[in-house]
Design a protein around this motif. Structure first.
Motif, PDB file in Angstrom:
ATOM      1  N   GLY A  61       6.205   9.337   6.638  1.00 16.48           N
ATOM      2  CA  GLY A  61       5.857  10.625   7.063  1.00 16.48           C
ATOM      3  C   GLY A  61       5.784  10.690   8.657  1.00 16.48           C
ATOM      4  O   GLY A  61       6.305  11.603   9.136  1.00 16.48           O
ATOM      5  N   PHE A  62       5.078   9.866   9.230  1.00 20.12           N
ATOM      6  CA  PHE A  62       4.768  10.019  10.540  1.00 20.12           C
ATOM      7  C   PHE A  62       6.262   9.472  11.392  1.00 20.12           C
ATOM      8  O   PHE A  62       6.472  10.153  12.638  1.00 20.12           O
ATOM      9  CB  PHE A  62       3.760   8.812  11.010  1.00 20.12           C
ATOM     10  CG  PHE A  62       2.487   9.262  10.877  1.00 20.12           C
ATOM     11  CD1 PHE A  62       1.968  10.369  11.594  1.00 20.12           C
ATOM     12  CD2 PHE A  62       1.773   8.659  10.082  1.00 20.12           C
ATOM     13  CE1 PHE A  62       0.873  10.826  11.481  1.00 20.12           C
ATOM     14  CE2 PHE A  62       0.199   9.251   9.982  1.00 20.12           C
ATOM     15  CZ  PHE A  62      -0.088  10.145  10.745  1.00 20.12           C
ATOM     16  N   SER A  63       7.149   8.761  10.777  1.00 21.80           N
ATOM     17  CA  SER A  63       8.409   8.557  11.194  1.00 21.80           C
ATOM     18  C   SER A  63       9.305   9.966  11.527  1.00 21.80           C
ATOM     19  O   SER A  63       9.947  10.092  12.331  1.00 21.80           O
ATOM     20  CB  SER A  63       9.319   7.275  10.453  1.00 21.80           C
ATOM     21  OG  SER A  63       8.456   6.270  10.521  1.00 21.80           O
ATOM     22  N   LEU A  64       9.329  10.481  10.402  1.00 19.26           N
ATOM     23  CA  LEU A  64       9.972  11.809  10.165  1.00 19.26           C
ATOM     24  C   LEU A  64       9.386  12.800  11.424  1.00 19.26           C
ATOM     25  O   LEU A  64      10.102  13.889  11.898  1.00 19.26           O
ATOM     26  CB  LEU A  64       9.841  12.357   8.901  1.00 19.26           C
ATOM     27  CG  LEU A  64      10.766  11.585   7.758  1.00 19.26           C
ATOM     28  CD1 LEU A  64      10.654  12.104   6.421  1.00 19.26           C
ATOM     29  CD2 LEU A  64      12.393  11.455   8.076  1.00 19.26           C
ATOM     30  N   LEU A  65       8.052  12.917  11.312  1.00 14.93           N
ATOM     31  CA  LEU A  65       7.146  13.703  12.347  1.00 14.93           C
ATOM     32  C   LEU A  65       7.786  13.495  13.709  1.00 14.93           C
ATOM     33  O   LEU A  65       8.106  14.209  14.636  1.00 14.93           O
ATOM     34  CB  LEU A  65       5.704  13.667  12.296  1.00 14.93           C
ATOM     35  CG  LEU A  65       5.082  14.640  13.115  1.00 14.93           C
ATOM     36  CD1 LEU A  65       5.046  15.815  12.657  1.00 14.93           C
ATOM     37  CD2 LEU A  65       3.478  14.068  12.841  1.00 14.93           C
ATOM     38  N   ALA A  66       7.944  12.125  13.919  1.00 15.89           N
ATOM     39  CA  ALA A  66       8.326  11.722  15.299  1.00 15.89           C
ATOM     40  C   ALA A  66       9.636  11.982  15.549  1.00 15.89           C
ATOM     41  O   ALA A  66      10.188  12.413  16.682  1.00 15.89           O
ATOM     42  CB  ALA A  66       8.166  10.133  15.472  1.00 15.89           C
ATOM     43  N   PHE A  67      10.431  12.107  14.513  1.00 15.11           N
ATOM     44  CA  PHE A  67      12.116  12.284  14.736  1.00 15.11           C
ATOM     45  C   PHE A  67      12.177  13.649  15.038  1.00 15.11           C
ATOM     46  O   PHE A  67      13.017  13.916  15.997  1.00 15.11           O
ATOM     47  CB  PHE A  67      12.707  12.078  13.230  1.00 15.11           C
ATOM     48  CG  PHE A  67      13.871  12.305  13.136  1.00 15.11           C
ATOM     49  CD1 PHE A  67      14.775  11.286  13.432  1.00 15.11           C
ATOM     50  CD2 PHE A  67      14.519  13.427  12.582  1.00 15.11           C
ATOM     51  CE1 PHE A  67      16.377  11.504  13.498  1.00 15.11           C
ATOM     52  CE2 PHE A  67      15.914  13.758  12.537  1.00 15.11           C
ATOM     53  CZ  PHE A  67      16.900  12.561  12.810  1.00 15.11           C
ATOM     54  N   SER A 116       0.698  -1.081  -0.046  1.00 13.67           N
ATOM     55  CA  SER A 116      -0.008  -0.060   0.072  1.00 13.67           C
ATOM     56  C   SER A 116       0.677   1.189   0.080  1.00 13.67           C
ATOM     57  O   SER A 116       1.452   1.533   1.083  1.00 13.67           O
ATOM     58  CB  SER A 116      -0.988  -0.047   1.151  1.00 13.67           C
ATOM     59  OG  SER A 116      -1.803   1.188   1.392  1.00 13.67           O
ATOM     60  N   ARG A 117       0.855   2.028  -1.103  1.00 10.18           N
ATOM     61  CA  ARG A 117       1.662   3.146  -1.330  1.00 10.18           C
ATOM     62  C   ARG A 117       1.422   4.084  -0.232  1.00 10.18           C
ATOM     63  O   ARG A 117       2.294   4.892   0.512  1.00 10.18           O
ATOM     64  CB  ARG A 117       1.561   3.732  -2.555  1.00 10.18           C
ATOM     65  CG  ARG A 117       2.638   4.806  -3.047  1.00 10.18           C
ATOM     66  CD  ARG A 117       2.728   5.315  -4.451  1.00 10.18           C
ATOM     67  NE  ARG A 117       3.338   6.154  -4.827  1.00 10.18           N
ATOM     68  CZ  ARG A 117       3.081   7.644  -4.700  1.00 10.18           C
ATOM     69  NH1 ARG A 117       1.801   7.901  -4.619  1.00 10.18           N
ATOM     70  NH2 ARG A 117       4.032   8.481  -4.850  1.00 10.18           N
ATOM     71  N   SER A 118       0.227   4.265   0.031  1.00 12.52           N
ATOM     72  CA  SER A 118      -0.297   5.331   0.953  1.00 12.52           C
ATOM     73  C   SER A 118       0.202   5.033   2.382  1.00 12.52           C
ATOM     74  O   SER A 118       0.678   5.806   3.165  1.00 12.52           O
ATOM     75  CB  SER A 118      -1.838   5.449   1.198  1.00 12.52           C
ATOM     76  OG  SER A 118      -2.443   4.404   1.274  1.00 12.52           O
ATOM     77  N   LEU A 119       0.088   3.758   2.836  1.00  7.70           N
ATOM     78  CA  LEU A 119       0.446   3.337   4.090  1.00  7.70           C
ATOM     79  C   LEU A 119       1.840   3.372   4.256  1.00  7.70           C
ATOM     80  O   LEU A 119       2.552   4.033   5.340  1.00  7.70           O
ATOM     81  CB  LEU A 119       0.062   2.125   4.376  1.00  7.70           C
ATOM     82  CG  LEU A 119       0.250   1.209   5.743  1.00  7.70           C
ATOM     83  CD1 LEU A 119      -0.207   2.081   6.924  1.00  7.70           C
ATOM     84  CD2 LEU A 119       0.186  -0.210   5.755  1.00  7.70           C
TER      85      LEU A 119
END
Length: 375
Positions: free
Chosen positions: A325-331, A316-319
């Motif tokens: 994206g969420f990993s970078l946000l958490a980073f 799933s490309r969106s997943l």
């Protein structure tokens, strides 16, 4: 919305207040989840001075020791939430991470604090998968965005309260006992005890919640899993080194799959060794290497065991992009959250209580408003 207890029968009308009561209790759980997780940020300078730690070791305690084991155990515990009693899982997890938070207050060296921090990560991994599942059964799809936003507000309330409570406890304890307090406890140790022990009471409260019937909000009958812990252990085996190799053999992966797995392990070990030599930071890169290898092993096992699900999840490309994206946000978010209190304490000489009150109050108010209004 007609709510039915596990055994069937009406549990309340569409105007029942019980789902809202469950939501309120689970928000309190999430508040404690982030309070216990984030309090290390306001205590960092006190811990560093007391235990003679480096910033790299503080970063390991705040990030890697917690995050790697939180992520690893999140997969099997999420699977257990699919097939077992969710209120019990949340209650047990809350009890574990509360005890580990309190144990942090008894730590006398870096190793003991790191082990306690790992325990907090493992315990906290149980909460959200089970809570999301319970709330989805108590509320219909049309209301879930709002409900899950309210639940997620616990992130910001807990993070903000951790700064406020931690700063106040340390400042007042140090003022009252400048040369050491009862039982030779420092202010940061008392702060851990103050936020950890109440979680045991909340764990008992969570155990009194009614377990909703799976699928009841959609009117779907979901049969009970006859062997829930067998499913949990199988998922744990797939993600926990070195059991990952055993799992591949038992799953019938064959020599090719085993060779790929060992090559992955060798590549990760080589990269981690190089980074250790360059930075001199052993535990940081060992832990991150273990996490990376475990994740890759789980994906390999999923492709063998359940190809359609593997294609759905990994294809799933969106997943995939959402995860990045969420990993970078958490980073960025966790990095900023970890070092903002030390920045003000080191370079602007602001007292601990003020730092906790201003930063914590801002995070709690703004985060709560943003996530609830957004939902």
């Amino acid at each position: 919305m007609a709510l039915a207890p596990p055994g069937g029968g009406a549990q309340g009308s569409s105007h029942s207040r019980y789902p809202s009561y469950v939501l309120g209790v689970l928000v309190a759980v999430y508040v404690l989840n982030f309070l216990d997780r984030q309090i290390v940020t306001i205590l960092a300078e006190e811990i560093k001075a007391d235990l003679d730690l480096r910033d790299a070791e503080l970063g390991f305690l705040y990030g890697t020791a917690f995050a790697v084991f939180y992520a690893l155990f999140g997969i099997p515990l999420g699977r257990l939430a699919d097939v077992w009693n969710r209120r019990t899982l949340i209650s047990l997890g809350l009890g574990v991470w509360s005890l580990m938070t309190a144990a942090s207050g008894l730590a006398r060296n870096f190793g003991q604090l790191a082990v306690a921090r790992v325990g907090v990560g493992v315990g906290e991994a149980s909460a959200s998968p089970a809570a999301y599942s319970m709330l989805s059964d108590y509320f219909p799809p049309a209301r879930r965005a709002t409900v899950l936003a309210i639940y997620s507000s616990g992130i910001y309330l807990g993070a903000g309260l951790s700064l406020m409570i931690g700063g106040q406890v340390v400042e007042r304890w140090n003022a009252a006992y400048p040369h050491g307090g009862p039982f030779d406890l420092a202010g940061w140790q008392v702060a851990y005890l103050v936020v950890g022990l109440p979680g045991l009471l909340l764990a008992a409260w969570v155990r009194t919640l009614r377990e909703p019937r799976r699928g009841q909000a959609e009117g779907i009958e979901t049969p009970a899993e006859p062997h829930p812990f067998r499913e949990f252990l199988r998922e744990l085996r797939a993600v926990l080194p070195p059991l990952t190799v055993v799992h591949l053999v038992l799953a019938g992966g064959g020599r090719a799959a085993l060779l790929r797995n060992l090559l992955m392990a060798g590549g990760v070990a080589g990269s981690a060794t190089l980074l250790v030599l360059v930075t001199g930071d052993l535990w940081q890169w060992v832990a991150l290497g273990v996490g990376l290898y475990a994740t890759a092993s789980w994906m390999q096992a999923l492709r063998l065991r359940d190809p359609p699900t593997a294609r759905l999840v990994l294809g799933s490309r969106s997943l995939v992009l959402g995860s990045v994206g969420f990993s970078l946000l958490a980073f960025s978010g966790y990095g900023l959250g970890a070092w903002t209190p030390p920045y003000f304490l080191r370079f602007h000489q602001v007292d601990l209580g003020s730092v906790g009150f201003v930063l914590g109050g801002t995070a709690a108010a703004a985060g709560w408003l943003g996530v609830t209004v957004g939902g």
